[in-house]
Write an enzyme that holds these catalytic residues in place. Structure first.
Site, mmCIF file in Angstrom:
data_model
loop_
_atom_site.group_PDB
_atom_site.id
_atom_site.type_symbol
_atom_site.label_atom_id
_atom_site.label_comp_id
_atom_site.label_asym_id
_atom_site.label_seq_id
_atom_site.Cartn_x
_atom_site.Cartn_y
_atom_site.Cartn_z
ATOM 1 N N ARG A 69 11.260 12.994 -0.364
ATOM 2 C CA ARG A 69 12.572 13.601 -0.110
ATOM 3 C C ARG A 69 13.083 14.433 -1.284
ATOM 4 N NH1 ARG A 69 14.995 9.506 3.576
ATOM 5 N NH2 ARG A 69 14.785 8.120 1.807
ATOM 6 N N LYS A 210 -12.518 -4.005 -6.862
ATOM 7 C CA LYS A 210 -12.788 -4.549 -8.204
ATOM 8 C C LYS A 210 -14.289 -4.824 -8.353
ATOM 9 C CE LYS A 210 -8.262 -6.817 -8.628
ATOM 10 N NZ LYS A 210 -7.534 -6.352 -9.786
ATOM 11 N N ASP A 263 1.856 -11.897 0.939
ATOM 12 C CA ASP A 263 1.580 -10.866 -0.063
ATOM 13 C C ASP A 263 0.111 -10.852 -0.487
ATOM 14 O OD1 ASP A 263 2.140 -8.850 -1.972
ATOM 15 O OD2 ASP A 263 2.411 -10.343 -3.549
ATOM 16 N N HIS A 268 -5.973 -10.452 -0.044
ATOM 17 C CA HIS A 268 -6.914 -10.599 -1.160
ATOM 18 C C HIS A 268 -7.696 -11.915 -1.117
ATOM 19 C CE1 HIS A 268 -4.639 -7.258 -2.460
ATOM 20 N NE2 HIS A 268 -3.748 -7.859 -3.211
HETATM 21 C C1 BG6 Z 1 -0.676 -6.857 -5.042
HETATM 22 C C2 BG6 Z 1 0.478 -7.777 -4.785
HETATM 23 O O1 BG6 Z 1 -1.422 -6.655 -3.892
HETATM 24 O O2 BG6 Z 1 -1.515 -7.409 -6.055
HETATM 25 C C3 BG6 Z 1 1.241 -8.078 -6.061
HETATM 26 O O3 BG6 Z 1 1.376 -7.177 -3.857
HETATM 27 C C4 BG6 Z 1 0.294 -8.549 -7.145
HETATM 28 O O4 BG6 Z 1 2.256 -9.044 -5.821
HETATM 29 C C5 BG6 Z 1 -0.869 -7.587 -7.289
HETATM 30 O O5 BG6 Z 1 1.030 -8.622 -8.359
HETATM 31 C C6 BG6 Z 1 -1.882 -8.106 -8.284
HETATM 32 O O6 BG6 Z 1 -2.906 -7.183 -8.463
HETATM 33 P P1 BG6 Z 1 -3.915 -7.318 -9.670
HETATM 34 O O7 BG6 Z 1 -4.931 -6.258 -9.430
HETATM 35 O O8 BG6 Z 1 -3.110 -7.122 -10.918
HETATM 36 O O9 BG6 Z 1 -4.466 -8.700 -9.600
#
Ligand code: BG6
Length: 515
Positions: A69, A210, A263, A268
C-alpha cells in the site's frame, strides 16, 4: 572463487552435464512479493534474493517486484531492499552484484481489493518481460495473512497474472499458517487450487530448507550403518524438540490466539517426524519423496488420554540470560487474559511394523532455557549387561541426536569404559559438526527454497494432502486444550516448560532430554 566448484559460471569440462553436483541456476524469471513491507520480507526474503544473486544463481535479467500500500517509487523500494541486504544478508556486499540486481527492482503501490492496482502489476510484469527478458515466467510470493489469500488469488486470476501460456510458468508461494484447523486448511487449499494447479503451488515450510533437515535423509538413506537399527526393535523413543529462548513481544498480531501447536507443531515438527520416520523412497523425485511422507503421516496417530499425554503452557515473567523478562500476558499487544499456549508437547505413535509402540514426543516452546532444535533417537538398553550392576550405574541409553540448530551436526551417545584398573562404564559422546567437517557455509533456508521455486523443484514443499493430514492429527489436541477451564499451565521464563510436560513422560518412566 573463480575456478572453484563454488563458482556457478565455471564448468568442469570433465564433468558430465547430468552431474547433479553442479550448481543449478534459475532460468529467466521474476518474483513478485505481496506483503513486501513485512518483517519476513525484510529479514529473510530480500537478503536471500541478494545472496542468491551473489552466488550467481539468479538469471542476469532477474526482476523483483514489490506490491504494497505504501506510496513508494521504485527508488524507495530499492532503498528498503538495500537496507535489508546490508543488515541481514549472509554473504558479503558486492557493489557490482547489487547494481545489476537493483536494475530489476519495481514497486507497485496498491491495495488487494483494487482492480487498477493489479492491472498496473500486470502491466509491470509484461514490461519486465520486454526490458529484462523474464520470459513470461513469474512467481507470486504471498507473504500476507491467510485472510487476504482469497482476494489476492482472485485478483491474480482476474488480471490474467496467473495464466500460463505455452512454456511460460506462473507459480504461487504461500507462507504458513496454512489455515488454523483442518476445515480452514481445506478451504484455503480450495481457494488457491481454484487459481493455480497444485504443481504450481509452493507452500513454504522453512524447516525443510535447512541443511540439517535435508541431512536426515542423506544420513538415513546414504549409509548402511543406521537403517538396520532404525525401528521399534532397537529404538525406545524419539524426542523432537524445538526450543526458543525468545519471547513474543511484537508478535501479538500473529500469535495471540494461534499458539505453539499451530505455529510450529502442525508444520515444522510434524515434517521433522516425517523425515525421521518415513520409509526409503525409491528415488528422490518429488513425487516419491512426498508420497513417502504422506504415508507416514497417514500412519501417525495421537496417543491419549490427551490430558496426560500432552502438555500446554504459557510463560510467566522470570530471569532469562541474566535479564528479567515479562510474561506473555504482559507483552505488548497480548490480551491480559490471553490463554494462548507458548509451550506445546504431544505424544504420537506411528502405526506401522517399523514403529509400532515407539512414542514420538514433540515439544516446542518460547522463552525456554536456550535455543535448540534437535531430533533425539533414543535406543533401548542392551537386553543383557554382563557387568555387576554398580559397574553400569552411570550408563544411560544410547542416543543418536541430529542437532538441527544452532550447533549443526550429529551426536552419538554410548557407554565406554572409564580408564582405570576397575571396570566402570559411563556415557560418552562422539560428535560430527558441520563447522569442522565442511568449509562451505550452509545457505539460509530461504535461499534454497526461493531458488527451488524459481527452478520449479517442488520436493521440499509440502503438498495439500500433507498439510491437511497434519491438521487432522493436531485438531483433537487443540480442541481439548481450548476446553480447559483454567487455560494453559504456567512456566517461568528461562525454565524448560510446565510441570505437566515432565509428567507426560514420567507416566512411562521417561524423561525429557536436557539439550
Ligand atoms: C516460524 C515460527 O515458523 O519459525 C516462529 O512462526 C519461530 O514462531 C520460527 O520463531 C523459528 O524459526 P528458526 O528458523 O529460527 O528456528
Amino acid at each position: 572463487m573463480s575456478g572453484t566448484t563454488g563458482d556457478p559460471q565455471w564448468t568442469n569440462p570433465l564433468r558430465d552435464a547430468s552431474d547433479k553436483r553442479l550448481p543449478r541456476i534459475a532460468g529467466p524469471c521474476g518474483l513478485v512479493i505481496f506483503g513486501v513491507t513485512g518483517d519476513l520480507s525484510r529479514k529473510k526474503l530480500m537478503p536471500a534474493i541478494y545472496d542468491l544473486a551473489n552466488r550467481g544463481l539468479l538469471p542476469p535479467g532477474f526482476a523483483l517486484t514489490g506490491f504494497a500500500r505504501r506510496d513508494w517509487a521504485d527508488q524507495d523500494f530499492s532503498q528498503v531492499v538495500y537496507d535489508a541486504v546490508k543488515q541481514y544478508a549472509r554473504t558479503p556486499f558486492r557493489q557490482n552484484v547489487w547494481d545489476r540486481l537493483a536494475e530489476g527492482f519495481r514497486f507497485v503501490s496498491g491495495s488487494f481489493d483494487d482492480d487498477d492496482s493489479f492491472d498496473r502489476l500486470e502491466q509491470t510484469v509484461r514490461d519486465l518481460d520486454r526490458v529484462r527478458g523474464t520470459g513470461g515466467n513469474h512467481a507470486f510470493y504471498l507473504s500476507i495473512p491467510p485472510s487476504a489469500f482469497p482476494v489476492v488469488c482472485k485478483q491474480l486470476a482476474r488480471s490474467g497474472l496467473s495464466a500460463q501460456d505455452g512454456d511460460q510458468w506462473r507459480r504461487v508461494v504461500i507462507e504458513k499458517p496454512f489455515g488454523h484447523d483442518l476445515k480452514s486448511a481445506r478451504e484455503l487449499n480450495a481457494i488457491v487450487n481454484d487459481v493455480f494447479p497444485e504443481d504450481s503451488v509452493f507452500r513454504i515450510d522453512h524447516y525443510l530448507g535447512k541443511e540439517t533437515v535435508q541431512n536426515v535423509l542423506a544420513m538415513r538413506f546414504a549409509n548402511q550403518l543406521f537403517e538396520p537399527i532404525w525401528n521399534a526393535h532397537y529404538i525406545d523413543q524419539v524426542q523432537i524438540t524445538m526450543a526458543e529462548d525468545i519471547g513474543l513481544g511484537g508478535r501479538a498480531g500473529y500469535y495471540d490466539g494461534i499458539g505453539a501447536a499451530r505455529d510450529v507443531i502442525q508444520n515444522h515438527l510434524l515434517q521433522l517426524l516425517a523425515f525421521t520416520a518415513m520409509e526409503e523412497p525409491t528415488s528422490f523425485s518429488s513425487n516419491e519423496l512426498r508420497g513417502e511422507k504422506i504415508k507416514v503421516l497417514n500412519a501417525t496417530k495421537l496417543v491419549g488420554p490427551l490430558d496426560e499425554t500432552t502438555a500446554c503452557g504459557q510463560y510467566t515473567g522470570g530471569w532469562q540470560g541474566g535479564e528479567l523478562v515479562r510474561g506473555l500476558t504482559e507483552e505488548e499487544g497480548f490480551d491480559p487474559n490471553s490463554r494462548t499456549e507458548t509451550y506445546a508437547a504431544i505424544t504420537c505413535e506411528i502405526e506401522t511394523r517399523r514403529w509400532a509402540g515407539v512414542p514420538f514426543y514433540l515439544r516446542s516452546g518460547k522463552r525456554l532455557g536456550r535455543r535448540v532444535t534437535e531430533i533425539a533417537v533414543i535406543f533401548k538398553r542392551a537386553p543383557h549387561l554382563p557387568f555387576d550392576a554398580t559397574m553400569t550405574e552411570e550408563l544411560g541409553q544410547n542416543a543418536f541426536v541430529i542437532r538441527v540448530q544452532p550447533d549443526e551436526g550429529i551426536t552419538m551417545r554410548f557407554g565406554s569404559k572409564v580408564p582405570g584398573s576397575q571396570m566402570e562404564v559411563r556415557d560418552v559422546t562422539m560428535d560430527f559438526g558441520y563447522g569442522t567437517s565442511f568449509t562451505e557455509a550452509s545457505p539460509e533456508a530461504y535461499e534454497r527454497l526461493i531458488l527451488d521455486v524459481l527452478l520449479g523443484e517442488p520436493s521440499l514443499f509440502p503438498v495439500d494432502e500433507e498439510v491437511e493430514r497434519s491438521w487432522e492429527i493436531l485438531d483433537p489436541v487443540i480442541e481439548r486444550w481450548a476446553s480447559r477451564e483454567d487455560g494453559p499451565d504456567r512456566y517461568p521464563a528461562g525454565s524448560w516448560g510446565p510441570d505437566s510436560a515432565n509428567a507426560m513422560l514420567a507416566r512411562t518412566d521417561r524423561t525429557w532430554r536436557r539439550p
